[in-house]
Write a protein that holds these residues in place. Structure first.
Motif, short mmCIF file in Angstrom:
data_model
loop_
_atom_site.label_atom_id
_atom_site.label_comp_id
_atom_site.label_asym_id
_atom_site.label_seq_id
_atom_site.Cartn_x
_atom_site.Cartn_y
_atom_site.Cartn_z
N LEU A 242 20.87 92.73 28.16
CA LEU A 242 22.18 92.88 28.78
C LEU A 242 22.46 91.64 29.60
CD1 LEU A 242 22.22 96.60 30.06
CD2 LEU A 242 23.47 95.68 28.10
N SER A 243 23.68 91.15 29.53
CA SER A 243 24.06 89.99 30.33
C SER A 243 24.18 90.38 31.80
CB SER A 243 25.39 89.42 29.83
OG SER A 243 26.43 90.36 30.05
N LEU A 244 24.23 89.39 32.66
CA LEU A 244 24.43 89.64 34.09
C LEU A 244 25.72 90.41 34.32
CD1 LEU A 244 23.75 89.24 37.10
CD2 LEU A 244 24.92 87.02 36.96
N HIS A 245 26.77 90.03 33.58
CA HIS A 245 28.06 90.71 33.72
C HIS A 245 27.92 92.20 33.45
CE1 HIS A 245 32.36 91.54 33.14
NE2 HIS A 245 31.99 92.18 32.04
N SER A 246 27.28 92.56 32.34
CA SER A 246 27.13 93.98 31.98
C SER A 246 26.27 94.73 33.00
CB SER A 246 26.51 94.10 30.59
OG SER A 246 27.39 93.57 29.61
N LYS A 247 25.21 94.08 33.47
CA LYS A 247 24.36 94.72 34.47
C LYS A 247 25.14 95.03 35.75
CE LYS A 247 19.99 92.61 32.97
NZ LYS A 247 18.92 91.65 33.32
N VAL A 248 25.96 94.08 36.18
CA VAL A 248 26.73 94.27 37.41
C VAL A 248 27.78 95.38 37.20
CG1 VAL A 248 28.40 93.21 38.97
CG2 VAL A 248 26.38 91.93 38.26
N VAL A 249 28.50 95.33 36.07
CA VAL A 249 29.55 96.32 35.82
C VAL A 249 28.96 97.73 35.75
CG1 VAL A 249 31.22 97.16 34.12
CG2 VAL A 249 31.13 94.73 34.66
N LEU A 250 27.88 97.90 35.00
CA LEU A 250 27.29 99.22 34.83
C LEU A 250 26.68 99.75 36.13
CD1 LEU A 250 25.59 98.75 31.34
CD2 LEU A 250 27.58 100.17 31.86
N SER A 251 25.97 98.89 36.84
CA SER A 251 25.31 99.34 38.08
C SER A 251 26.33 99.68 39.17
CB SER A 251 24.33 98.28 38.58
OG SER A 251 25.01 97.06 38.85
N VAL A 252 27.33 98.82 39.35
CA VAL A 252 28.33 99.06 40.40
C VAL A 252 29.20 100.26 40.03
CG1 VAL A 252 30.28 98.10 41.66
CG2 VAL A 252 28.34 96.65 41.10
N THR A 253 29.55 100.38 38.75
CA THR A 253 30.32 101.54 38.30
C THR A 253 29.55 102.83 38.56
OG1 THR A 253 31.47 100.28 36.58
CG2 THR A 253 31.40 102.67 36.32
N GLY A 254 28.26 102.84 38.24
CA GLY A 254 27.44 104.01 38.48
C GLY A 254 27.32 104.34 39.95
N ILE A 255 27.08 103.33 40.78
CA ILE A 255 26.94 103.55 42.22
C ILE A 255 28.23 104.08 42.82
CG2 ILE A 255 26.60 102.39 44.45
CD1 ILE A 255 24.66 100.49 42.98
N LEU A 256 29.36 103.47 42.46
CA LEU A 256 30.65 103.90 43.01
C LEU A 256 30.99 105.32 42.57
CD1 LEU A 256 32.82 100.68 42.59
CD2 LEU A 256 32.04 101.69 44.73
N ILE A 292 35.63 109.30 39.46
CA ILE A 292 35.70 108.37 38.32
C ILE A 292 37.14 108.03 37.95
CG2 ILE A 292 35.66 110.08 36.45
CD1 ILE A 292 33.70 108.23 34.99
N THR A 293 38.05 109.00 38.11
CA THR A 293 39.44 108.75 37.73
C THR A 293 40.17 107.89 38.76
OG1 THR A 293 41.44 109.82 36.89
CG2 THR A 293 40.47 110.77 38.87
N ALA A 294 39.71 107.92 40.01
CA ALA A 294 40.40 107.19 41.08
C ALA A 294 40.36 105.68 40.88
CB ALA A 294 39.79 107.54 42.43
N ILE A 332 40.82 95.20 41.92
CA ILE A 332 40.27 93.85 42.06
C ILE A 332 39.06 93.65 41.16
CG2 ILE A 332 41.07 93.62 44.45
CD1 ILE A 332 38.14 94.15 45.32
N ARG A 333 38.57 94.70 40.53
CA ARG A 333 37.45 94.75 39.60
C ARG A 333 36.11 94.93 40.32
NH1 ARG A 333 40.63 95.70 35.26
NH2 ARG A 333 42.09 94.02 34.89
N VAL A 334 35.23 95.67 39.66
CA VAL A 334 33.93 95.99 40.26
C VAL A 334 33.06 94.75 40.42
CG1 VAL A 334 33.89 98.39 39.47
CG2 VAL A 334 33.02 96.59 37.97
N THR A 335 33.24 93.74 39.55
CA THR A 335 32.47 92.50 39.68
C THR A 335 32.88 91.74 40.93
OG1 THR A 335 34.07 91.53 38.14
CG2 THR A 335 31.94 92.19 37.23
N THR A 336 34.18 91.72 41.22
CA THR A 336 34.67 91.08 42.45
C THR A 336 34.08 91.78 43.67
OG1 THR A 336 36.74 90.46 41.36
CG2 THR A 336 36.74 90.48 43.77
#
Length: 464
Positions: A242-256, A292-294, A332-336
């Motif tokens: 998994l790229s750094l981008h995917s790791k960040v998106v998946l982990s932050v999405t899961g945490i949030l 998740i919908t918010a 603003i996006r989860v990566t930001t």
């Protein structure tokens, strides 16, 4: 001498033609493309064929509905299920699909079907539209985007249609399954459930239904993480990478999602208008779905108006963060958000570098994250101030609606259905800028980019 003069004249005319020829940049193509889609959709939705009999709709309302669909927001000034005809509902669905995947992606689909060659300039626009790293492999990525979208939406449609057959006629169940699968995956937030007698809109009826909750949340999740992440998840069993981008998106999405569910559960647990009357499982599903919908979808199983003010403000924060880059969501996006949190942690620890998953984030990306956040903050504040002048309602309700519009979420505090004409215009602008992105819009308006020929001396100011 005459021949020379004639040649010079020809050369001068050629130079003038080149200067007069308008060659839009990728950001300009995207901007004009979205404007064209919104206006075309408004024209179709302003026709009598788009509405139930004896219903007259002002053009501004049609423009609002079109902008909401193209910008995959879901805020409405009309009841999609009861006011729109079958033709109008299909127009909304096509606009949401085109706006969610991107009009250039849909244009590429037709180009591929007719075996048309994709030019380099078109590849640049495609790169801009899906946030791809480079033009290399961008057409291949578009093919994957179309395939993944088709498979996910078709799967969702089959599952939802089969379930809806238990409570409605087969034809209606199939239509509902297709409509809501596309709407949910594209994070558009439109629904037709008010067509059913004595049924509230959105998913309020299914707050304790495990099947509808799980299927809907999965559709929203895949629509919100972005197609690059979906592509890497598909190939992960084979290459285990998994790229750094995917790791960040998946982990932050899961945490949030988890943190958001816990906070909403704690804040609303004793609220008699939301979670308190529900069973234990219903409380978990209710809190999880709102979490998740918010950040992108705008569908609700609990009426946002009935939430406590502290919960509404917390949802505003989730909406502001949004979904993943290159997805059908906004914010603003989860990566930001991840970069900003990483920068704060690095500063507290006295470190010079922001490190995520053992990768150092460049200073340029940190500056971009700060810029995106500040621009979004300023635009939402400005929109809230203007709406406070034109609309009557509490400040929190207006802030909620402005944030939902700019972050293309679609959750409503009840303000959208009672907007003034000025308020509708403000909301349309917020949705458009939020979907396109303020930076893309700025590049589109900036026709000439000048290279700096000098740098000013460095200065120091006191901070903190």
């Amino acid at each position: 001498m005459k021949e020379t003069g004639g040649a010079g004249t020809v050369l001068n005319l050629g130079a003038i033609r080149n200067k007069l020829r308008f060659r839009p940049s990728p950001p300009q193509v995207m901007t004009f493309g979205f404007i064209f889609l919104i206006l075309a959709g408004a024209q179709l939705l302003s026709r009598p064929i788009s509405y139930q009999e004896h219903l007259e709709v002002p053009f501004l309302d049609a423009l609002f509905m079109s902008a909401s669909a193209v910008c995959v927001t879901g805020l409405t000034v009309l009841d999609t299920g009861n006011h729109l005809s079958l033709f109008g509902q299909i127009v909304i669905l096509v606009l949401a699909q085109t706006g969610g995947l991107g009009f250039m992606t849909m244009a590429t689909l037709f180009a591929l079907l007719f075996r048309k060659r994709i030019s380099f300039r078109e590849r640049l626009v495609l790169q801009e539209s899906i946030n791809h790293a480079s033009t290399e492999g961008v057409v291949r990525m578009i093919r994957k985007v179309l395939l993944y979208a088709l498979v996910i939406e078709l799967t969702g449609a089959i599952l939802l249609s089969g379930y809806f057959m238990l409570e409605m006629p087969t034809g209606q169940a199939l239509y509902f399954g297709v409509f809501h699968s596309i709407s949910f995956f594209n994070n558009a937030g439109f629904d037709l459930f008010t067509q059913i007698p004595d049924r509230a809109g959105s998913l309020l009826h299914y707050v304790e239904d495990p099947f509808v909750n799980i299927v809907s949340m999965l559709l929203i999740f895949f629509g919100g993480i972005g197609f690059l992440v979906i592509s890497e998840l598909v190939t992960y069993p084979k290459n285990r990478k998994l790229s750094l981008h995917s790791k960040v998106v998946l982990s932050v999405t899961g945490i949030l999602t988890v943190v958001g569910a816990i906070v909403i559960f704690a804040l609303e647990f004793s609220n008699p208008n939301t979670l308190q009357p529900l069973s234990a499982g219903g409380k978990v599903f209710g809190a999880s779905f709102q979490s998740i919908t918010a950040r992108s979808a705008g569908l609700v199983t609990i009426d946002p108006v009935e939430l406590r003010e502290v919960t509404q403000f917390f949802i505003v924060l989730l909406m502001f963060i949004g979904a993943g880059p290159g997805s059908t969501g906004g914010g603003i996006r989860v990566t930001t958000f991840a970069i900003l949190v990483g920068a704060i942690i690095a500063m507290i620890r006295g470190r010079n570098d922001v490190v995520l998953f053992r990768y150092r984030i460049s200073k340029n990306q940190i500056h971009q994250a700060i810029m995106f956040t500040m621009i979004a903050f300023v635009i939402i504040c400005l929109g809230t101030m203007l709406l406070s002048i034109t609309e009557s309602g509490s400040f929190l309700a207006i802030l909620f609606e402005a944030t939902s519009a700019y972050c293309t979420v679609g959750m409503s505090s009840g303000l959208s259905s009672n907007l003034t004409d000025a308020g509708k215009v403000i909301m349309i602008v917020l949705m458009f800028v939020g979907r396109l992105g303020p930076v893309t819009l700025a590049f589109a308006l900036n026709t000439r980019s000048k290279k700096e020929l000098f740098r000013y001396p460095e200065g120091k100011i006191t901070i903190g």
